[in-house]
Design an enzyme around this catalytic site. Structure first.
Site, PDB file in Angstrom:
ATOM      1  N   LYS A 199       0.797  -1.106   0.185  1.00 45.37           N
ATOM      2  CA  LYS A 199       0.284  -0.023   0.251  1.00 45.37           C
ATOM      3  C   LYS A 199       0.939   1.082  -0.021  1.00 45.37           C
ATOM      4  CE  LYS A 199      -0.385  -0.537   4.567  1.00 45.37           C
ATOM      5  NZ  LYS A 199      -1.408  -0.886   6.395  1.00 45.37           N
ATOM      6  N   GLY A 200       0.430   2.139  -0.870  1.00 37.16           N
ATOM      7  CA  GLY A 200       0.740   3.575  -0.854  1.00 37.16           C
ATOM      8  C   GLY A 200       0.628   4.561  -0.803  1.00 37.16           C
ATOM      9  N   ASP A 209       9.094  12.573  -9.384  1.00 34.70           N
ATOM     10  CA  ASP A 209       9.379  12.002  -8.425  1.00 34.70           C
ATOM     11  C   ASP A 209       9.757  10.725  -8.770  1.00 34.70           C
ATOM     12  OD1 ASP A 209       9.125  11.925  -5.488  1.00 34.70           O
ATOM     13  OD2 ASP A 209       6.729  10.395  -5.741  1.00 34.70           O
ATOM     14  N   LEU A 252      14.440   5.069  -5.804  1.00 33.60           N
ATOM     15  CA  LEU A 252      14.581   4.253  -6.171  1.00 33.60           C
ATOM     16  C   LEU A 252      12.990   3.395  -5.932  1.00 33.60           C
ATOM     17  CD1 LEU A 252      17.746   3.463  -3.847  1.00 33.60           C
ATOM     18  CD2 LEU A 252      17.266   4.087  -6.419  1.00 33.60           C
TER      19      LEU A 252
END
Length: 598
Positions: free
Chosen positions: A52-53, A167, A170
């Protein structure tokens, strides 16, 4: 209403709530098991939770007709009630659906129902460069070139389509099974409408924020170059250039351009980083300049990398003869954190590859101290005694281990311990503290001496001194293949290739109730005899995977277990693990078999 290329995102306010007030987490509806696109009538089966984010949850979803597997990004409409939230989602979809490139996460459609917006994306099973960074810290120079080249090609495509990502970091550089980089998460991306347009606003905080964004002077494509400079620095050095423990201090350093490149970094790499991290945006190279830099044109770039690179450095064959001798140094493989250099043995045929030791960055105890500290913290809060336990909130599939032991057989009274890793490679830790590993191709061999120097050979060509050990390895392999059930190995790793290096079994011991296995990449695995449950601890991801009695595999972040709690069964195993890690730590480094009776 916000529109996406002629299609509206319809978001109705919740019953009993005025528009603009997102619902509480308790009012968020359950995500259906079958997702139906009303326009195409396509049906998707919701599968494994991926993470999730922001507002979204991600799941593996399978098209029930074609059986194709995708990543489904699912956003509750309760999180899209404010106009700016809706506009942001609309912009993200509009930008991503307009893109189609090998190094950009593929867009396969979006649809909605009354409660959720569903975005169907390319599935990147190997997670992102963020997880790789956490496990590996600094990577080798050829690996850095490999990842950077693909990132630059993807970004070149974005810029040629007037898209600024804004944005790049990594965590937004995803990896598929082929270890190819895919740029994803266009939540902060924007489209340049006319030549020379400078964007003034930016919602959210990018990880590698450029000074012109902080200064609110207006920004454009150059912010992505700055981010690529930060990514390159992080890959080669092992930490971001401006990182501090305080955000304000980090921003101050960015504004003042305060950073330093360690002396051991290749001067050509340092020069390119410095060009990309210039304070003045117009002084930075353009995206089209980057691949023409001598860092890329004179250095070796592997055509592909094995998935073993996710957790251990690769081994590189000596670079092509066109490359200058001085550039060959960083191409050899490494086994960081060991005392002795890896040297080619005189007794081994010339086919073997020369090995070289880089600067050591790993602790001598293979991260046992960090693991002990993590377990002490999680046990101190008594996670199974919380009033409300929400163990599912602690789940973090991105931290799933790359390797674990799927089978083992104890013949230590005579020869040693045989084991199989989840990728079907087989190893033996002999009683003389040497190790021999056969890769899953049944041909390639990796031999590790007592002093940890490594040699590579194959079953067709090896020194006579290893004949007995290779015969024993084959015996162990056949026995495990015929007699043992594979543990939690329902995740299918990709075939290894000529650059693969595997972690090896460092130490092990048995108690009355469990076997404890410590791998050279820091992983500690504990298999419990009575109920056949297992835990796999990774100090670098600060995570635990729990294989329960039903052989179900779940991975949790230890910090989130502290926050949300866990069941009694997992809590008791974490307490036991702490004692076992203490025992591993107190044993002498390099001792293959620790005597234990607990």
């Amino acid at each position: 209403m916000a529109q996406v290329a002629g299609k509206k995102l319809t978001v109705a306010p919740e019953a009993g709530k005025p528009p603009g007030i997102p619902g509480s987490s308790s009012s968020v509806k359950e995500i259906p098991e079958i997702l139906v696109d009303p326009r195409t009538r396509r049906r998707y089966l919701r599968g494994r939770f991926l993470g999730k984010g922001g507002f979204a949850k991600c799941y593996e979803i399978t098209d029930l007709e074609s059986r194709e597997v995708f990543a489904g990004k699912i956003v509750p409409k309760t999180m899209l009630l404010k106009p700016h939230q809706k506009d942001k989602m609309t912009m993200e979809i509009a930008i991503q659906r307009s893109l189609d490139h090998r190094h950009v996460v593929g867009f396969h459609g979006f649809f909605e129902d009354n409660d959720f917006v569903y975005v169907v994306l390319e599935l990147c099973r190997r997670r992102s460069l963020l997880e790789l960074h956490k496990r590996r810290k600094a990577v080798t120079e050829p690996e850095a070139r490999y990842y950077l080249k693909q990132t630059i090609l993807g970004c070149q495509y974005l810029h040629s389509n007037r898209v600024i990502h804004r944005d790049l970091k990594l965590g937004n550089l995803f990896l598929n099974d082929e270890m190819e980089v895919k740029i994803g998460d266009f939540g902060l991306a924007t489209k340049v409408e006319y030549d020379g347009e400078r964007k003034k606003t930016l919602c959210g905080t990018p990880n590698y924020i450029a000074p012109e964004v902080l200064g609110k002077k207006g920004h454009s494509f150059e912010v992505d170059i700055w981010s690529i400079g930060c990514i390159m620095y992080t890959l080669l050095v092992g930490k971001p250039p401006f990182e501090t423990s305080c955000l304000k201090e980090t921003y101050m350093r960015i504004k003042k351009n305060e950073y330093s490149v360690p002396k051991h970094i290749n001067p050509m790499a340092t020069a390119l980083i410095q060009k990309m991290l210039r304070s003045e945006p117009t002084s930075r190279p353009t995206i089209d300049d980057l691949l023409n830099d001598e860092f890329f044109t004179t250095g070796y770039i592997p055509s592909r990398l094995p998935t073993t690179c996710l957790t251990v450095p690769p081994r590189f064959s000596i670079a092509p003869s066109t490359i200058d001798q001085s550039l060959r140094k960083p191409l050899t493989a490494i086994n960081k954190g060991q005392d002795s250099p890896l040297v080619e043995k005189q007794s081994v045929p010339a086919k073997e590859e020369e090995m070289q030791q880089p600067e050591s960055t790993e602790p001598a105890d293979c991260y046992l101290s960090e693991m002990l500290q993590q377990l002490t913290c999680v046990n101190a809060v008594k996670p199974s005694e919380r009033a409300v336990i929400r163990q599912e909130e602690a789940e973090d599939p991105a931290s799933v281990p790359i390797f674990w032991v799927s089978k083992w057989v104890d013949y230590s009274d005579k020869y040693g311990l045989g084991y199989q890793l989840c990728d079907n490679s087989v190893g033996v830790l002999f009683n003389d503290s040497t190790r021999l590993i056969m890769y899953n191709d049944g041909d390639s061999l990796q031999y590790i001496e007592r002093n940890n120097s490594e040699s590579y050979l194959n079953v067709r060509s090896y020194p006579a001194a290893l004949t007995k050990k290779i015969t024993l390895l084959k015996y162990f392999r056949n026995y495990m293949s015929e007699h043992l059930l594979k543990a939690g190995a329902n995740i299918t790793p990709r075939e290894g290739d000529e650059l693969a290096r595997l972690p090896f079994l460092r130490t092990w011991f048995r108690t009355r109730s469990a076997i404890i296995l410590h791998l050279s990449n820091g992983t500690v695995q504990i298999n419990f005899f009575q109920d056949h449950t297992k835990i796999i601890l990774c100090p670098l991801m600060a995570a635990v995977s729990y294989i329960d009695e039903k052989r179900e595999f779940h991975t949790y972040k230890l910090s989130l277990i502290q926050e949300f709690g866990c069941c009694k069964e997992l809590a008791s195993r974490l307490r036991y693990a702490r004692t076992m890690v203490e025992k591993l730590q107190s044993s002498k480094s390099g001792v293959a078999h620790v005597k234990a009776s607990a």
